[in-house]
Motif scaffolding. Sequence first.
Motif, mmCIF file in Angstrom:
data_model
loop_
_atom_site.group_PDB
_atom_site.id
_atom_site.type_symbol
_atom_site.label_atom_id
_atom_site.label_comp_id
_atom_site.label_asym_id
_atom_site.label_seq_id
_atom_site.Cartn_x
_atom_site.Cartn_y
_atom_site.Cartn_z
ATOM 1 N N LEU A 157 -13.376 -4.107 -38.034
ATOM 2 C CA LEU A 157 -12.273 -4.188 -38.994
ATOM 3 C C LEU A 157 -10.929 -4.373 -38.310
ATOM 4 O O LEU A 157 -10.060 -5.064 -38.822
ATOM 5 C CB LEU A 157 -12.200 -2.904 -39.824
ATOM 6 N N ALA A 158 -10.725 -3.709 -37.179
ATOM 7 C CA ALA A 158 -9.419 -3.758 -36.532
ATOM 8 C C ALA A 158 -9.539 -3.286 -35.090
ATOM 9 O O ALA A 158 -10.526 -2.643 -34.721
ATOM 10 C CB ALA A 158 -8.435 -2.865 -37.279
ATOM 11 N N GLU A 159 -8.518 -3.636 -34.292
ATOM 12 C CA GLU A 159 -8.479 -3.147 -32.906
ATOM 13 C C GLU A 159 -7.018 -3.053 -32.495
ATOM 14 O O GLU A 159 -6.225 -3.944 -32.807
ATOM 15 C CB GLU A 159 -9.223 -4.136 -32.004
ATOM 16 N N PHE A 160 -6.658 -1.960 -31.836
ATOM 17 C CA PHE A 160 -5.289 -1.855 -31.331
ATOM 18 C C PHE A 160 -5.277 -0.956 -30.106
ATOM 19 O O PHE A 160 -6.232 -0.217 -29.851
ATOM 20 C CB PHE A 160 -4.328 -1.342 -32.411
ATOM 21 N N ASP A 161 -4.196 -1.039 -29.325
ATOM 22 C CA ASP A 161 -4.068 -0.218 -28.123
ATOM 23 C C ASP A 161 -3.060 0.893 -28.350
ATOM 24 O O ASP A 161 -1.970 0.650 -28.871
ATOM 25 C CB ASP A 161 -3.582 -1.069 -26.939
ATOM 26 N N LEU A 162 -3.455 2.102 -27.951
ATOM 27 C CA LEU A 162 -2.490 3.201 -27.920
ATOM 28 C C LEU A 162 -1.949 3.209 -26.494
ATOM 29 O O LEU A 162 -2.678 3.531 -25.551
ATOM 30 C CB LEU A 162 -3.186 4.527 -28.267
ATOM 31 N N LYS A 163 -0.671 2.796 -26.344
ATOM 32 C CA LYS A 163 -0.100 2.661 -24.999
ATOM 33 C C LYS A 163 0.839 3.824 -24.706
ATOM 34 O O LYS A 163 1.360 4.457 -25.623
ATOM 35 C CB LYS A 163 0.688 1.350 -24.903
ATOM 36 N N GLY A 164 1.031 4.070 -23.413
ATOM 37 C CA GLY A 164 2.018 5.079 -23.016
ATOM 38 C C GLY A 164 1.492 6.495 -23.000
ATOM 39 O O GLY A 164 2.254 7.457 -23.089
ATOM 40 N N ILE A 165 0.148 6.646 -22.888
ATOM 41 C CA ILE A 165 -0.415 7.997 -22.724
ATOM 42 C C ILE A 165 0.034 8.503 -21.345
ATOM 43 O O ILE A 165 -0.087 7.772 -20.358
ATOM 44 C CB ILE A 165 -1.964 7.950 -22.791
ATOM 45 N N PRO A 166 0.549 9.736 -21.234
ATOM 46 C CA PRO A 166 0.965 10.226 -19.905
ATOM 47 C C PRO A 166 -0.231 10.226 -18.943
ATOM 48 O O PRO A 166 -1.337 10.595 -19.332
ATOM 49 C CB PRO A 166 1.440 11.650 -20.181
ATOM 50 N N ALA A 167 0.007 9.791 -17.701
ATOM 51 C CA ALA A 167 -1.083 9.748 -16.703
ATOM 52 C C ALA A 167 -1.484 11.173 -16.346
ATOM 53 O O ALA A 167 -0.696 11.933 -15.797
ATOM 54 C CB ALA A 167 -0.607 8.994 -15.467
ATOM 55 N N MET A 168 -2.721 11.520 -16.701
ATOM 56 C CA MET A 168 -3.223 12.878 -16.444
ATOM 57 C C MET A 168 -4.675 12.789 -16.003
ATOM 58 O O MET A 168 -5.319 11.750 -16.207
ATOM 59 C CB MET A 168 -3.154 13.715 -17.737
ATOM 60 N N PRO A 169 -5.215 13.876 -15.452
ATOM 61 C CA PRO A 169 -6.650 13.855 -15.123
ATOM 62 C C PRO A 169 -7.486 13.600 -16.388
ATOM 63 O O PRO A 169 -7.082 13.969 -17.489
ATOM 64 C CB PRO A 169 -6.917 15.265 -14.577
#
Length: 615
Positions: A453-465
Amino acid sequence: MAKVSINIATGSIQKEEIIVGIDLGTTNSLVAFINPEGNPQVINDAGKGLLVPSVVHFNPDGSVVVGNEAKQFLISDPQNTIFSVKRLLGRSYHDIENYKDFFSYKVIDDNSESLVKIKVGDKFFTPIELSSLILKELKERAEHALKTPVNRAVITVPAYFNDSQRQATRDAGKLAGLDVLRIVNEPTAASLAYGIGLNPEEEKTIAVYDLGGGTFDVSILKIQNGIFEVLATNGNTFLGGDDFDRAIVNYWVEQNNLTDHASDASLQQALRLKAEEAKKALSTQNLYNDQVADIPCAITRQMFESLIAPKVEETILACKNALTDAGLSPADIDEVVMVGGSTRTPLVKHKVSEFFGKAVHDKINPDEVVALGAAIQADILAGNRKDILLLDVTPLSLGIETMGGLMDVIIPRNSKVPTKAGRQYTTSVDGQVNMKISVFQGERDLVKENRKLAEFDLKGIPAMPAGLPKVDINFLLNADGILTIQAIELRSGVKQEVEVKPTYGLTDQEVEKMLFDSITHAKDDVAHRMIIEARTEGEQMVYTAERFLEKNGAYLSVQEIADSQKFIQDLKEVLNSGDKDLIHKKIDELNEFTRPFAERVMDQAIAQAMKGKTI
């Protein structure tokens, strides 16, 4: 010429298909249907009794027995006899850590948030597979008794079951060959059995008091326009009629100075069965008098009530807490419904009635009331009750793609519209800053078999383990059938959302085909899914173990490092074998081997960190 099906068992003209109601219980399960007269009725197959004990036994040759036949192995072969599997459905090991001594079979600890597995011999089973064996037994009993195929069902769950527990129940049904039309809360089903909530005009606040063999819960429900809203639930998942039996056994042990026989398993079992008999008898008489192997077993009703009074008081306290949570007083409750075999005990009825200040509903057999209500719900879904308005439902499941190309359902098909549901996800690689969210519609376990149905990117997640970021994905489906998908990373507040119309461009025939395919391929799909899940878990284990050796090599001996690498290599070699049991076996071996020095490293790290500090 039109075809007409006749039910051989009843001689009546068969409706197209029977939809059954199933009460999948912790201690016992049962199945009900709407009989030709239009009344709900529990199915009793070939004199085996109405209740099917929720017990599964694995014979040495790999064959399986379920129910009454399996129950006898609880004492003679406990490690291969699984009971109370409902407690494990949709649970991670962390959830049941404190209760592991309760189970006599091996519950695997992979020290993570992933769902528990049960080891029997060399095979690994999920609670979903084990529950499906109980459901399959119920399906077969229903088919045998009704002389007609049974492929569709409504299954009940406790009101406090969370999303993953409900989805696990659905998956178990699918694996048993059932199209699960709806998951219904047990208190809702019990209310329907008493006809409460069938009239869309009525508005009521009700309490459902459910005391089974091993669990107790109370639910406060508000009914408005035919919609049941759970205002509060409370209870104790380790309190029930079994405690009443135990109290009687302990009393007899004390009376007869049997403390030296505490380890005699068969005597204990004989006493337990006799105690159960005494408890039932004391519902209608004032004295019970019998013996077990020359041991006198006598008890008065007065004594029995004084022994169980603290347990009954605990349930009343839970009722108080549920009312407090709902912001209500006992006077605000219009009806009280009794569920579960243990509510037959006169003291229980008396105390509950006294607390709520009104007579309780107890005319329907308390063992059957939930299954009967599930059958009524099934009848409503089949469109046979014209007086009841069926709210719009979503025709196909909606979910997202997870690791290995699997479909994770967020809004199951047949959910009422409008609806809202969500789940929490995390990253699988250290330092991951983007997450691709792909939304699918359909009933198959692999997303490639479903409709994108759809696709999107969640960007800007803080770099973590890996595993630290917490991403909430929420699905909101409004009355117009428009789906809003929202993803938010909780620590940083990074947010993204998209709208789609799931039914756009789908014909009824296509929907039907998708549903039909999901049932015909259910076995293969689930088998495939389990291999992918095992492989994904194995890959995560390899990744974690290699990172651990990299970071903590200084704390380990050369031999420990070499042995660990050998276990890691063994696991890597079987990842693509397609044998889920073999992969789980190698994960288990690596886990068992590395746990002692993982704990040692942790202790050393804590000691290092605390140096020179006082607490």
